[in-house]
Design a protein around this motif. Sequence first.
Motif, PDB file in Angstrom:
ATOM      1  N   UNK A  26     -16.281  36.859  -3.076  1.00 54.20           N
ATOM      2  CA  UNK A  26     -15.875  36.207  -4.322  1.00 54.20           C
ATOM      3  C   UNK A  26     -16.989  35.366  -4.911  1.00 54.20           C
ATOM      4  N   UNK A  27     -17.678  34.622  -4.040  1.00 56.26           N
ATOM      5  CA  UNK A  27     -18.785  33.774  -4.517  1.00 56.26           C
ATOM      6  C   UNK A  27     -19.902  34.657  -5.074  1.00 56.26           C
ATOM      7  N   UNK A  28     -20.204  35.771  -4.376  1.00 51.42           N
ATOM      8  CA  UNK A  28     -21.238  36.699  -4.855  1.00 51.42           C
ATOM      9  C   UNK A  28     -20.848  37.274  -6.217  1.00 51.42           C
ATOM     10  N   UNK A  29     -19.554  37.617  -6.366  1.00 58.63           N
ATOM     11  CA  UNK A  29     -19.064  38.129  -7.656  1.00 58.63           C
ATOM     12  C   UNK A  29     -19.328  37.110  -8.764  1.00 58.63           C
ATOM     13  N   UNK A  30     -19.019  35.847  -8.465  1.00 55.46           N
ATOM     14  CA  UNK A  30     -19.185  34.789  -9.475  1.00 55.46           C
ATOM     15  C   UNK A  30     -20.666  34.560  -9.777  1.00 55.46           C
ATOM     16  N   UNK A  31     -21.493  34.554  -8.715  1.00 59.22           N
ATOM     17  CA  UNK A  31     -22.932  34.327  -8.904  1.00 59.22           C
ATOM     18  C   UNK A  31     -23.539  35.451  -9.750  1.00 59.22           C
ATOM     19  N   UNK A  32     -23.017  36.670  -9.573  1.00 53.43           N
ATOM     20  CA  UNK A  32     -23.494  37.805 -10.369  1.00 53.43           C
ATOM     21  C   UNK A  32     -22.890  37.792 -11.772  1.00 53.43           C
ATOM     22  N   UNK A  33     -21.593  37.452 -11.848  1.00 51.21           N
ATOM     23  CA  UNK A  33     -20.858  37.590 -13.104  1.00 51.21           C
ATOM     24  C   UNK A  33     -21.146  36.505 -14.124  1.00 51.21           C
ATOM     25  N   UNK A  34     -21.251  35.249 -13.672  1.00 51.19           N
ATOM     26  CA  UNK A  34     -21.388  34.139 -14.624  1.00 51.19           C
ATOM     27  C   UNK A  34     -22.687  34.235 -15.426  1.00 51.19           C
ATOM     28  N   UNK A  35     -23.865  34.412 -14.770  1.00 54.05           N
ATOM     29  CA  UNK A  35     -25.087  34.552 -15.580  1.00 54.05           C
ATOM     30  C   UNK A  35     -25.055  35.789 -16.478  1.00 54.05           C
ATOM     31  N   UNK A  36     -24.449  36.885 -15.983  1.00 56.25           N
ATOM     32  CA  UNK A  36     -24.361  38.114 -16.786  1.00 56.25           C
ATOM     33  C   UNK A  36     -23.517  37.876 -18.029  1.00 56.25           C
ATOM     34  N   UNK A  37     -22.442  37.092 -17.859  1.00 53.22           N
ATOM     35  CA  UNK A  37     -21.580  36.773 -19.005  1.00 53.22           C
ATOM     36  C   UNK A  37     -22.361  35.953 -20.033  1.00 53.22           C
ATOM     37  N   UNK A  38     -23.111  34.958 -19.528  1.00 60.43           N
ATOM     38  CA  UNK A  38     -23.891  34.091 -20.428  1.00 60.43           C
ATOM     39  C   UNK A  38     -24.944  34.917 -21.172  1.00 60.43           C
ATOM     40  N   UNK A  39     -25.653  35.785 -20.427  1.00 65.02           N
ATOM     41  CA  UNK A  39     -26.689  36.628 -21.046  1.00 65.02           C
ATOM     42  C   UNK A  39     -26.042  37.587 -22.054  1.00 65.02           C
TER      43      UNK A  39
END
Length: 171
Positions: free
Chosen positions: A70-83
């Motif tokens: 879950x943490x890996x998903x968030x670490x990958x997803x949050x910056x991707x969402x911002x970009x």
Amino acid sequence: MFCRNCGKELTGSPEICPECGAKPMRGTSFCSNCGAPTTELTEICPKCGARVAGKVVAKAGGTWMPLTAGILDLVAGVPALIIGIALAAGLGMFGALIGGLGGIPGLGAIMGAIAVPMIIFAIIAIVGGVFAIRRRIWGLALAGSICALFCAWFLGIPAIVFTIMGKKHFK
Ligand SMILES: [Zn+2]
Ligand SMILES: [Zn+2]
């Protein structure tokens, strides 16, 4: 109860055994219910049938796997969402400017083609990550990890592995 370390019968459930000084539930040598001898492999007391080593303990042991996924998903997803949002915003803000300069052919379309899927993958990765951390709806957590793969493959691969390995820890 009986001290699991020395087998002494105790009144109530004291933190420390007055006989041996150990935490009464920490030992594995005696049944806490009847005081019969047990081994560290004993799950059910052969004498009284009480569960001396719960499956609960074993189940709690692997919960770090969905949590890590879950943490890996968030670490990958949050910056991707911002970009992704930044790219999409860039489309709107600079589209006119690019157009005014004669335009770089297809730049807007390329940015859109990157930004839109990126936002979708990022949102699924974040939602899946939250469900993985809460250990709910394994299929969604797996979908999140797969989407995290598209956001950042080096985070998505371990996220998928931990989601699959941690499947039994989902409710
Ligand atoms: Zn004791
Ligand atoms: Zn027993």
